[in-house]
Design an enzyme around this catalytic site. Structure first.
Site, mmCIF file in Angstrom:
data_model
loop_
_atom_site.group_PDB
_atom_site.id
_atom_site.type_symbol
_atom_site.label_atom_id
_atom_site.label_comp_id
_atom_site.label_asym_id
_atom_site.label_seq_id
_atom_site.Cartn_x
_atom_site.Cartn_y
_atom_site.Cartn_z
ATOM 1 C CB SER A 121 -0.062 18.833 -18.074
ATOM 2 O OG SER A 121 0.076 17.812 -18.862
ATOM 3 C CE1 TYR A 138 -4.271 20.522 -21.223
ATOM 4 C CE2 TYR A 138 -2.239 18.837 -21.072
ATOM 5 C CZ TYR A 138 -3.143 20.217 -21.108
ATOM 6 O OH TYR A 138 -3.714 19.415 -19.560
#
Ligand code: NDP
Length: 241
Positions: free
Chosen positions: A133, A146
Site C-alpha cells: 500500500s 495499518y
C-alpha cells in the site's frame, strides 16, 4: 498449452475478485482463497478451485495450495491480496484490531510465501506479488497499525526478493492508493470512515477501480521471468499524498 496455476488470496472481494475474473478470462487455472467461500463459488469460474481458508491458518493455507498443485501443477504466481484495514489511533483503538491487522496483513503474507517458495526456488521460476500500500511507505492519519503492517510487507518482500533473485524467482509489490472496495467498511469508527470518504470526495478522487489494480498486476506478471517490476505505485490521479 495449459497456463500455469495462479493462487489469489482475498478473492471474495475488491482487488482479489477483480484479479480472479481477469486471470480467468485469459485462461489461467486458479486457486481462490477467502473465508467467504460462497462468494468465490458464486463467481462460477472455469478451471478454478475455491477453498475456504483463513490466511492466518498456515496449515490450511499450505494444504489448499498442495491440493490445487496436484490438479494444476506447481503455482507460478501467488498474489497475496487478503488484507484488513481497521483505522484508528494507538491510544484509543481496541488492541484486538492491531492484532488482526498484523495477523492477516503480515502473517498471512508470510504463510503464503512459505507455501510456494521452496518449489519456486527449486525449479528456478515463479512470481510472488504482495499487495502492499502507499501506507507502506508513507504515514496517514489514523493508519498507525495499518501502516506498521504494510511497512512490514516491504521489509519482508524486499528481503525475500534479494534472497530469491539468484534463483530467478520474482518477488514484487504493488502499492495502491485509495480505491473504493469493501476495505474501509470494516473500520469500527463511523467518524473516521465518514471523514475518509468525504476527504477523497473533496479531492475529486474516485476514478481508479479494482480492475485497474488487477490489470497492473497482470501486466507485471506477464513480463518475461527475467524481468522484475519490483514495485508498482498506483493511485487515483487526484490523490495528493
Ligand atoms: P476488500 O475488503 O474488498 O477485500 C479484502 C479481501 O481479503 C476479502 O476477499 C477478504 O475475504 C480477504 N480477507 C480478509 N481477512 C482474511 C483472512 N483472515 N483470511 C483470508 N482472507 C481474508 O479489500 P481490497 O480488495 O481493497 O484489499 C485487498 C488488499 O489491498 C489488502 O491487502 C489491502 O490492504 C490492500 N490495499 C487496498 C487499498 C484500497 O484502497 N482498497 C489500498 C492499498 C492497499 P473474506 O472476508 O471472505 O475472508
Amino acid at each position: 498449452m495449459m497456463k500455469k496455476l495462479v493462487v489469489i488470496t482475498g478473492a471474495s472481494s475488491g482487488f482479489g475478485m477483480a484479479l480472479a475474473k481477469l486471470f480467468n478470462q485469459d485462461g489461467y487455472p486458479l486457486l481462490l482463497l477467502a473465508r467467504r467461500v460462497e462468494r468465490l463459488e458464486a463467481l462460477n469460474l472455469s478451471n478454478t478451485i475455491c477453498r475456504k481458508v483463513d490466511v492466518t491458518d498456515r496449515e490450511a493455507f499450505q494444504k489448499a495450495i498442495d491440493d490445487a498443485e496436484q490438479q494444476y501443477g506447481e503455482t507460478d504466481l501467488l498474489i497475496n491480496s487478503a488484507g484488513v484495514m481497521l483505522l484508528g489511533d494507538i491510544e484509543t483503538q481496541n488492541p484486538d484490531e492491531w492484532q488482526k491487522m498484523l495477523d492477516v496483513n503480515v502473517m498471512g503474507v508470510l504463510n503464503g510465501m512459505r507455501a510456494v517458495m521452496p518449489q519456486m526456488k527449486k525449479r528456478q521460476g515463479g512470481t510472488i506479488m504482495n499487495v502492499d500500500s502507499l501506507a507502506g511507505i508513507e504515514p496517514f492519519e489514523h493508519h498507525a497499525v495499518y501502516c506498521a503492517s504494510k511497512y512490514a510487507v516491504m521489509g519482508l518482500s524486499e528481503t525475500a526478493r534479494q534472497q530469491m533473485a539468484p534463483y530467478n524467482v520474482r518477488v514484487m509489490r504493488i502499492l495502491p492508493g485509495a480505491v473504493n472496495t469493501e476495505l474501509l467498511s470494516h473500520t469500527t469508527s463511523d467518524q473516521i470512515k465518514n471523514d475518509y470518504v468525504a476527504g477523497n470526495k473533496a479531492a475529486g478522487m474516485g476514478t481508479i477501480t479494482a480492475d485497474d489494480i488487477a490489470k497492473s498486476i497482470k501486466f507485471a506478471y506477464e513480463l518475461p521471468q527475467g524481468v522484475n517490476l519490483r514495485e508498482i505505485q498506483i493511485a487515483d490521479t487526484k490523490q495528493v499524498l
